[in-house]
Design an enzyme around this catalytic site. Structure first.
Site, PDB file in Angstrom:
ATOM      1  N   GLY A   1      13.909 -57.234  41.351  1.00 37.05           N
ATOM      2  CA  GLY A   1      14.629 -58.377  41.922  1.00 37.05           C
ATOM      3  C   GLY A   1      14.989 -58.087  43.359  1.00 37.05           C
ATOM      4  O   GLY A   1      14.955 -56.922  43.792  1.00 37.05           O
TER       5      GLY A   1
ATOM      6  N   CYS B   1      19.842 -50.192  42.559  1.00 34.79           N
ATOM      7  CA  CYS B   1      19.777 -51.244  43.571  1.00 34.79           C
ATOM      8  C   CYS B   1      18.963 -50.734  44.750  1.00 34.79           C
ATOM      9  O   CYS B   1      19.151 -49.592  45.177  1.00 34.79           O
ATOM     10  CB  CYS B   1      21.185 -51.620  44.026  1.00 34.79           C
ATOM     11  N   LEU B   2      18.082 -51.566  45.246  1.00 33.90           N
ATOM     12  CA  LEU B   2      17.239 -51.159  46.371  1.00 33.90           C
ATOM     13  C   LEU B   2      18.073 -50.907  47.622  1.00 33.90           C
ATOM     14  O   LEU B   2      17.624 -50.204  48.522  1.00 33.90           O
ATOM     15  CB  LEU B   2      16.159 -52.218  46.641  1.00 33.90           C
TER      16      LEU B   2
ATOM     17  N   GLN C   1      19.952 -58.845  51.129  1.00 33.41           N
ATOM     18  CA  GLN C   1      19.404 -57.487  51.226  1.00 33.41           C
ATOM     19  C   GLN C   1      18.368 -57.361  52.344  1.00 33.41           C
ATOM     20  O   GLN C   1      18.072 -56.256  52.779  1.00 33.41           O
ATOM     21  CB  GLN C   1      18.754 -57.059  49.894  1.00 33.41           C
TER      22      GLN C   1
ATOM     23  N   HIS D   1      22.735 -59.420  38.478  1.00 36.15           N
ATOM     24  CA  HIS D   1      22.807 -58.462  39.591  1.00 36.15           C
ATOM     25  C   HIS D   1      22.439 -59.171  40.904  1.00 36.15           C
ATOM     26  O   HIS D   1      23.104 -58.980  41.927  1.00 36.15           O
ATOM     27  CB  HIS D   1      21.855 -57.290  39.279  1.00 36.15           C
ATOM     28  N   GLU D   2      21.401 -60.003  40.877  1.00 39.64           N
ATOM     29  CA  GLU D   2      20.961 -60.697  42.099  1.00 39.64           C
ATOM     30  C   GLU D   2      21.978 -61.744  42.540  1.00 39.64           C
ATOM     31  O   GLU D   2      22.271 -61.877  43.733  1.00 39.64           O
ATOM     32  CB  GLU D   2      19.588 -61.351  41.891  1.00 39.64           C
TER      33      GLU D   2
ATOM     34  N   HIS E   1      24.756 -60.290  44.430  1.00 43.33           N
ATOM     35  CA  HIS E   1      24.448 -60.026  45.848  1.00 43.33           C
ATOM     36  C   HIS E   1      24.805 -61.232  46.713  1.00 43.33           C
ATOM     37  O   HIS E   1      25.253 -61.074  47.857  1.00 43.33           O
ATOM     38  CB  HIS E   1      22.963 -59.715  46.038  1.00 43.33           C
TER      39      HIS E   1
HETATM   40  O1  GNR Z   1      14.800 -52.961  41.146  1.00 50.52           O
HETATM   41  C1  GNR Z   1      15.911 -53.073  40.637  1.00 50.52           C
HETATM   42  N1  GNR Z   1      16.134 -52.572  39.406  1.00 50.52           N
HETATM   43  C2  GNR Z   1      17.273 -52.848  38.667  1.00 50.52           C
HETATM   44  C3  GNR Z   1      17.516 -52.065  37.554  1.00 50.52           C
HETATM   45  C4  GNR Z   1      18.616 -52.311  36.776  1.00 50.52           C
HETATM   46  C5  GNR Z   1      19.467 -53.337  37.086  1.00 50.52           C
HETATM   47  C6  GNR Z   1      19.254 -54.107  38.200  1.00 50.52           C
HETATM   48  C7  GNR Z   1      18.157 -53.874  38.986  1.00 50.52           C
HETATM   49  S1  GNR Z   1      17.852 -54.872  40.379  1.00 50.52           S
HETATM   50  C8  GNR Z   1      17.005 -53.715  41.383  1.00 50.52           C
HETATM   51  C9  GNR Z   1      16.527 -54.398  42.647  1.00 50.52           C
HETATM   52  C10 GNR Z   1      17.722 -54.826  43.453  1.00 50.52           C
HETATM   53  O2  GNR Z   1      18.454 -54.072  44.031  1.00 50.52           O
HETATM   54  N2  GNR Z   1      17.986 -56.104  43.461  1.00 50.52           N
HETATM   55  O3  GNR Z   1      19.058 -56.575  44.103  1.00 50.52           O
HETATM   56 NI    NI Z   2      20.492 -54.921  44.195  1.00 49.78          NI
END
Ligand code: GNR
Ligand code: NI
Length: 175
Positions: free
Chosen positions: A48, A97-98, A53, A139-140, A143
């Site tokens: 995601g 999270c990236l 980001q 999670h997205e 953000h």
């Molecule tokens: O790539 C991602 N893996 C992930 C693993 C567990 C819970 C959430 C995520 S999202 C993350 C990519 C990201 O930072 N998206 O905002």
């Molecule tokens: Ni993230």
């Protein structure tokens, strides 16, 4: 002009703490941004990515949690995504999270959510998500509200991760 990989901001960055603005006009530039975000996400690789980001403070996320080889890819582009209902049942998942590379921690969230959004054609969509999709879409959307998964952790754990990220950013800046 084709798609272009974008640079992903690393925590701490003030842009990752802001509430992103609603998108009320689907433009070609915004569709192109969504395509760039998908390329950036697949390249990372990640499941995601939210527009803040990549430094764009607009309510746009992309995701594809069909990561296993046995599932066909399913890229989703969501403008103005909203959780319209959430299960009482929760599940714990070890999130990453990236924008916080190589740091992982358990986060508890509703195990199922119904999300409403506008797709890249401007059509309203609504769908229920479970499992990894449910975790990722929440999670997205976080953000877009300036919230990171580390905000669910205790102060000590969060500070420890933030300190590591500051060090990483110093190292990246020095080359
Ligand atoms: O790539 C991602 N893996 C992930 C693993 C567990 C819970 C959430 C995520 S999202 C993350 C990519 C990201 O930072 N998206 O905002
Ligand atoms: Ni993230």
């Amino acid at each position: 002009m084709g798609t272009m990989k974008r640079q992903i901001l690393i925590h701490p960055d003030p842009r990752l703490k802001k509430v992103a603005a609603a998108v009320d006009d689907l433009t070609d530039a915004r569709r192109a941004l969504a395509e760039d975000m998908l390329e950036t996400m697949y390249d990372a690789p990640g499941i995601g990515l939210a527009a803040p980001q990549v430094g764009v403070l607009e309510r746009l996320i992309v995701l594809d949690c069909a990561k296993d080889e046995d599932q066909p890819p399913r890229p989703l582009v969501m403008f103005n995504p909203e959780v319209v209902s959430a299960s009482d049942e929760t599940r714990v998942y070890e999130e990453g999270c990236l924008s916080i590379p190589e740091q992982f921690a358990d986060v508890t969230r509703p195990s199922e959510v119904t999300v409403r959004w506008m797709d890249a054609d401007g059509a309203e969509q609504e769908e229920g998500f479970a499992g990894l999709w449910a975790t990722c879409v929440q999670h997205e959307i976080d953000h877009l509200n300036g919230k990171l998964f580390i905000d669910y952790l205790g102060t000590l754990k969060r500070q420890m991760i933030t300190r590591k990220m500051k060090k990483l950013k110093r190292e990246l800046a020095r080359g």
